[in-house]
Write a protein that holds these residues in place. Structure first.
Motif, PDB file in Angstrom:
ATOM      1  N   GLN A 147      62.457  43.990  26.481  1.00 51.47           N
ATOM      2  CA  GLN A 147      63.257  43.473  25.374  1.00 51.47           C
ATOM      3  C   GLN A 147      62.839  42.034  25.062  1.00 51.47           C
ATOM      4  N   ALA A 148      63.134  41.613  23.864  1.00 51.31           N
ATOM      5  CA  ALA A 148      62.850  40.242  23.460  1.00 51.31           C
ATOM      6  C   ALA A 148      63.504  39.265  24.433  1.00 51.31           C
ATOM      7  N   GLY A 149      62.757  38.224  24.787  1.00 53.95           N
ATOM      8  CA  GLY A 149      63.239  37.228  25.721  1.00 53.95           C
ATOM      9  C   GLY A 149      62.828  37.484  27.163  1.00 53.95           C
ATOM     10  N   ALA A 150      62.334  38.669  27.438  1.00 53.60           N
ATOM     11  CA  ALA A 150      61.921  39.017  28.794  1.00 53.60           C
ATOM     12  C   ALA A 150      60.532  38.455  29.103  1.00 53.60           C
ATOM     13  N   SER A 151      60.093  38.685  30.341  1.00 47.60           N
ATOM     14  CA  SER A 151      58.792  38.222  30.800  1.00 47.60           C
ATOM     15  C   SER A 151      57.957  39.387  31.317  1.00 47.60           C
ATOM     16  N   LEU A 152      56.662  39.225  31.212  1.00 51.25           N
ATOM     17  CA  LEU A 152      55.711  40.155  31.812  1.00 51.25           C
ATOM     18  C   LEU A 152      54.554  39.348  32.364  1.00 51.25           C
ATOM     19  N   ARG A 153      53.914  39.915  33.371  1.00 51.21           N
ATOM     20  CA  ARG A 153      52.720  39.271  33.935  1.00 51.21           C
ATOM     21  C   ARG A 153      51.586  40.282  33.908  1.00 51.21           C
ATOM     22  N   LEU A 154      50.550  39.958  33.150  1.00 47.81           N
ATOM     23  CA  LEU A 154      49.370  40.804  33.088  1.00 47.81           C
ATOM     24  C   LEU A 154      48.336  40.311  34.095  1.00 47.81           C
ATOM     25  N   SER A 155      47.602  41.243  34.653  1.00 52.98           N
ATOM     26  CA  SER A 155      46.521  40.906  35.562  1.00 52.98           C
ATOM     27  C   SER A 155      45.240  41.578  35.093  1.00 52.98           C
ATOM     28  N   CYS A 156      44.128  40.946  35.439  1.00 53.22           N
ATOM     29  CA  CYS A 156      42.813  41.499  35.111  1.00 53.22           C
ATOM     30  C   CYS A 156      41.914  41.286  36.316  1.00 53.22           C
ATOM     31  N   ALA A 157      41.426  42.376  36.859  1.00 53.85           N
ATOM     32  CA  ALA A 157      40.563  42.310  38.035  1.00 53.85           C
ATOM     33  C   ALA A 157      39.108  42.517  37.626  1.00 53.85           C
ATOM     34  N   LEU A 158      38.245  41.664  38.126  1.00 55.57           N
ATOM     35  CA  LEU A 158      36.819  41.749  37.833  1.00 55.57           C
ATOM     36  C   LEU A 158      36.063  42.280  39.046  1.00 55.57           C
ATOM     37  N   SER A 159      35.160  43.197  38.808  1.00 59.94           N
ATOM     38  CA  SER A 159      34.292  43.690  39.876  1.00 59.94           C
ATOM     39  C   SER A 159      32.869  43.820  39.349  1.00 59.94           C
ATOM     40  N   GLY A 160      31.923  43.804  40.263  1.00 57.23           N
ATOM     41  CA  GLY A 160      30.544  44.037  39.885  1.00 57.23           C
ATOM     42  C   GLY A 160      29.819  42.839  39.309  1.00 57.23           C
ATOM     43  N   GLY A 161      30.390  41.649  39.424  1.00 57.43           N
ATOM     44  CA  GLY A 161      29.739  40.488  38.852  1.00 57.43           C
ATOM     45  C   GLY A 161      30.165  39.209  39.538  1.00 57.43           C
ATOM     46  N   THR A 162      29.635  38.095  39.044  1.00 58.29           N
ATOM     47  CA  THR A 162      29.971  36.783  39.597  1.00 58.29           C
ATOM     48  C   THR A 162      31.158  36.217  38.843  1.00 58.29           C
ATOM     49  N   PHE A 163      32.315  36.295  39.452  1.00 59.95           N
ATOM     50  CA  PHE A 163      33.548  35.863  38.797  1.00 59.95           C
ATOM     51  C   PHE A 163      33.533  34.379  38.475  1.00 59.95           C
ATOM     52  N   SER A 164      32.984  33.581  39.382  1.00 62.64           N
ATOM     53  CA  SER A 164      33.154  32.135  39.302  1.00 62.64           C
ATOM     54  C   SER A 164      32.498  31.510  38.080  1.00 62.64           C
ATOM     55  N   ARG A 165      31.492  32.146  37.485  1.00 61.41           N
ATOM     56  CA  ARG A 165      30.804  31.550  36.353  1.00 61.41           C
ATOM     57  C   ARG A 165      31.190  32.177  35.012  1.00 61.41           C
ATOM     58  N   ASN A 166      32.246  32.949  34.989  1.00 62.66           N
ATOM     59  CA  ASN A 166      32.702  33.573  33.750  1.00 62.66           C
ATOM     60  C   ASN A 166      33.951  32.887  33.229  1.00 62.66           C
ATOM     61  N   ALA A 167      33.904  32.423  31.989  1.00 57.04           N
ATOM     62  CA  ALA A 167      35.156  32.060  31.340  1.00 57.04           C
ATOM     63  C   ALA A 167      35.893  33.351  31.035  1.00 57.04           C
ATOM     64  N   MET A 168      37.185  33.333  31.198  1.00 52.45           N
ATOM     65  CA  MET A 168      37.975  34.542  31.006  1.00 52.45           C
ATOM     66  C   MET A 168      38.957  34.340  29.866  1.00 52.45           C
ATOM     67  N   GLY A 169      38.999  35.301  28.983  1.00 56.42           N
ATOM     68  CA  GLY A 169      39.894  35.202  27.840  1.00 56.42           C
ATOM     69  C   GLY A 169      40.827  36.391  27.746  1.00 56.42           C
ATOM     70  N   TRP A 170      41.968  36.155  27.175  1.00 56.72           N
ATOM     71  CA  TRP A 170      42.925  37.215  26.848  1.00 56.72           C
ATOM     72  C   TRP A 170      43.005  37.325  25.324  1.00 56.72           C
ATOM     73  N   PHE A 171      42.873  38.535  24.847  1.00 58.97           N
ATOM     74  CA  PHE A 171      42.992  38.833  23.428  1.00 58.97           C
ATOM     75  C   PHE A 171      44.027  39.934  23.255  1.00 58.97           C
ATOM     76  N   ARG A 172      44.486  40.098  22.035  1.00 59.55           N
ATOM     77  CA  ARG A 172      45.400  41.203  21.761  1.00 59.55           C
ATOM     78  C   ARG A 172      45.085  41.795  20.399  1.00 59.55           C
TER      79      ARG A 172
END
Length: 127
Positions: free
Chosen positions: A13-38
């Motif tokens: 419902q409006a006013g509530a909270s959610l937490r999205l997660s994104c797990a990366l595999s198969g690559g070098t995480f540390s050198r990737n900028a990460m973006g969220w789009f919708r």
């Protein structure tokens, strides 16, 4: 080959909270900028938030600034998007993307700059 998997979407419902997660595999995480789009039905995919590969710089769309917070955990190779005070206009499929060519403190708002994408997770906010 980098593989991204999002999780954490749902119906709230409006006013509530959610937490999205994104797990990366198969690559070098540390050198990737990460973006969220919708992407809402009938609309283009738009930038929401991002975190530079340094972990110290974050960027937000004006529509979510002050409500959403992006973070990353190099130990678990995950990025998160904490979404508070959700509004019906936040309803969309949310995608995380990895940009392997970004500078240390930079996050692109252009989806064309991202090399890899997750499958998306649906967020629906009812009024």
């Amino acid at each position: 080959q980098v593989h991204l998997v999002e999780s954490g979407g749902g119906l709230v419902q409006a006013g509530a909270s959610l937490r999205l997660s994104c797990a990366l595999s198969g690559g070098t995480f540390s050198r990737n900028a990460m973006g969220w789009f919708r992407q809402a039905p009938g609309k283009e995919r738009e930038f929401v938030a991002g975190i530079a590969w340094s972990g110290t710089s974050t960027y937000y769309a004006d529509s979510v600034k002050g409500r959403f917070t992006a973070s990353r955990d190099s130990a678990t190779k995950t990025v998160a998007l904490q979404m508070n005070n959700l509004k019906p206009e936040d309803t969309a499929v949310y995608y995380c993307g990895a940009d392997s060519g970004a500078a240390r403190e930079f996050v692109s708002r252009r989806r064309e700059e991202y090399d890899y994408w997750g499958q998306g997770t649906q967020v629906t906010v009812s009024s």
